[in-house]
Scaffold this motif. Sequence first.
Motif, short mmCIF file in Angstrom:
data_model
loop_
_atom_site.label_atom_id
_atom_site.label_comp_id
_atom_site.label_asym_id
_atom_site.label_seq_id
_atom_site.Cartn_x
_atom_site.Cartn_y
_atom_site.Cartn_z
N LEU A 159 11.21 -50.54 76.93
CA LEU A 159 12.83 -49.78 76.66
C LEU A 159 13.44 -51.01 76.40
N LYS A 160 14.27 -51.73 75.60
CA LYS A 160 15.18 -52.47 75.26
C LYS A 160 16.57 -51.69 74.62
N HIS A 161 16.93 -50.73 73.96
CA HIS A 161 17.78 -50.11 74.15
C HIS A 161 18.43 -48.61 73.90
N GLY A 162 18.62 -48.77 74.71
CA GLY A 162 18.97 -47.13 76.11
C GLY A 162 20.69 -46.84 75.46
N LEU A 163 20.48 -45.11 75.15
CA LEU A 163 21.95 -44.54 75.00
C LEU A 163 21.92 -43.98 76.26
N VAL A 164 23.01 -44.22 77.07
CA VAL A 164 23.79 -43.41 78.03
C VAL A 164 24.54 -42.63 77.69
N ILE A 165 24.68 -41.08 78.14
CA ILE A 165 25.41 -39.96 77.88
C ILE A 165 25.64 -39.52 78.87
N ASP A 166 26.79 -38.74 78.81
CA ASP A 166 27.49 -38.22 79.42
C ASP A 166 27.95 -36.91 79.12
N ASP A 167 28.22 -35.90 79.14
CA ASP A 167 28.87 -35.00 78.45
C ASP A 167 30.65 -35.16 77.88
N THR A 168 30.99 -34.98 79.00
CA THR A 168 32.66 -35.79 78.91
C THR A 168 33.45 -37.09 78.86
N ASP A 199 3.14 -34.50 79.39
CA ASP A 199 1.86 -35.39 78.89
C ASP A 199 2.17 -35.63 77.40
N ARG A 200 3.77 -36.18 76.90
CA ARG A 200 3.78 -36.05 74.76
C ARG A 200 3.53 -37.11 75.27
N ILE A 201 4.60 -37.74 75.75
CA ILE A 201 5.80 -39.62 75.96
C ILE A 201 4.54 -40.06 77.34
N GLU A 202 4.55 -41.78 77.07
CA GLU A 202 3.52 -42.27 78.10
C GLU A 202 4.63 -43.83 78.00
N THR A 203 5.51 -43.88 78.88
CA THR A 203 6.39 -45.36 79.34
C THR A 203 5.87 -46.59 79.41
N LYS A 204 6.28 -47.39 78.44
CA LYS A 204 6.31 -48.85 79.20
C LYS A 204 7.47 -49.43 79.23
N ASP A 205 7.81 -50.16 80.74
CA ASP A 205 9.03 -51.31 80.84
C ASP A 205 9.03 -52.01 79.48
N ASP A 206 7.67 -52.37 79.14
CA ASP A 206 8.69 -53.03 77.05
C ASP A 206 9.33 -52.70 76.75
N SER A 226 26.56 -50.69 87.06
CA SER A 226 25.50 -50.65 87.54
C SER A 226 23.84 -51.08 86.87
N LEU A 227 24.52 -50.96 85.61
CA LEU A 227 23.87 -50.74 84.87
C LEU A 227 23.18 -52.82 84.11
N LYS A 228 24.35 -53.33 84.72
CA LYS A 228 24.47 -54.15 84.40
C LYS A 228 22.58 -55.57 85.15
N ARG A 229 22.52 -54.74 85.70
CA ARG A 229 21.40 -55.03 86.68
C ARG A 229 19.76 -55.41 85.24
N TYR A 230 19.94 -54.28 84.58
CA TYR A 230 18.92 -54.53 83.40
C TYR A 230 19.07 -55.29 82.41
N ALA A 231 19.81 -57.01 82.76
CA ALA A 231 20.52 -57.97 81.85
C ALA A 231 19.37 -57.78 80.09
N LYS A 232 18.33 -57.33 80.30
CA LYS A 232 17.18 -57.66 78.91
C LYS A 232 17.71 -56.46 78.17
N THR A 233 18.49 -55.24 78.92
CA THR A 233 18.35 -53.74 77.91
C THR A 233 19.69 -53.59 77.34
N LYS A 234 19.35 -53.16 75.78
CA LYS A 234 21.18 -53.20 75.85
C LYS A 234 21.22 -51.37 75.84
#
Length: 359
Positions: free
Chosen positions: A155-164, A146-153, A177-185
């Motif tokens: 989500l403009k810039h995402g950090l994609v992270i892996d351990d290694t 209940d701390r965060i409410e997320t709206k699609d609008d 796979s993320l190319k479908r989200y053309a409007k998101t960096k």
Amino acid sequence: MKIVNQLLYEARISRVITEEPVGDAERRLMAEAILWRDDDSTDALRRRVPDLIRAAVHHLKLKSRMLDRKKAIAEKPKLSRPWTSTADLLGDTYAMIGKLPVGIDFIVGVPRSGMLPASALATALHLPLFSIDDDDGDLIDVGGGDRIETKDDDLKHGLVIDDTVCRGRAMKKVNESLKRYAKTKFTTAAVYASPGHEGAVDIFSKLLPDPHYLEWNFFNSCFAAQCAFDIDGILCEDAPLDVVNDEAAYLEFLSNAPLLHAVRKNEIPLLITARLEKHRAVTEAWLEFHNIRFRQLAMGPWETHEERQKPGEVAQYKAAVLRGSNLQKLVESDVHLSAAIHRMTKKEITCPPARRVFL
């Protein structure tokens, strides 16, 4: 005569220092020197003395350099296989925060190991947390309570992270796979990057050379199928000494010992424990309860705990069992036992509590 005797002495010392058989060149030098010593009236040999001395000195220097090189090679330590703990991972994840670009508004973890640093960053930065569907590559909102409410609008810039990141194949698949989200960096990151492959992501925290062990996935990695395992201190918590000395309390502990690491992906080829043979049934029941499969369980050969306490007993026992197997690796909880078993077997001993690997 004095010079010749010194020449002969240095030639003999040369053989002692290098521990090598006398060579042809040295034989010739000594033969000529001995001849000169026995017949000092020969002018021809007299003129050869400077050449003999220079040749002997060169010969000694050459052998000395060879000896130094051999010693350096013999004394050079083997490259250690780094053991990276989960605590290290979290610390190095937080160290990345200052490297992140301005404007990150959500975090995406690459399942499964990437969810560890992703969750840490999302919590620290108070940002929405997402995962990636393995089948179709869709982003999955894992929720923020209940701390965060997320709206699609938002989500403009995402950090994609892996351990290694090693060769970058997994991250390349994610990017596709993320190319479908053309409007998101998207900015890509990994906590650890293999040297020479750091360009596979935009940001990394540290370089981690191969080969290496990662605590958070070691026990269910391909390595586990190649290792013998200790039980107490590795699979479950180690019993306190006062509990060990009370048989009733000890049996209760063995039945309900808290789980530390669950090896479930692969069958463990060999378990080597210092528990007594009379505790085999309760040990096997605990392993079955936690769904830990094993092929062989080696129990201690002693009748009492007191017998087991004799100096060197446990190390010698575990080393003998490991030597008698075809396995080359043991995961052991005690660092002193690890060092002793390694000396006795010359096999790889990993001690997670000490974050050390003896090679």
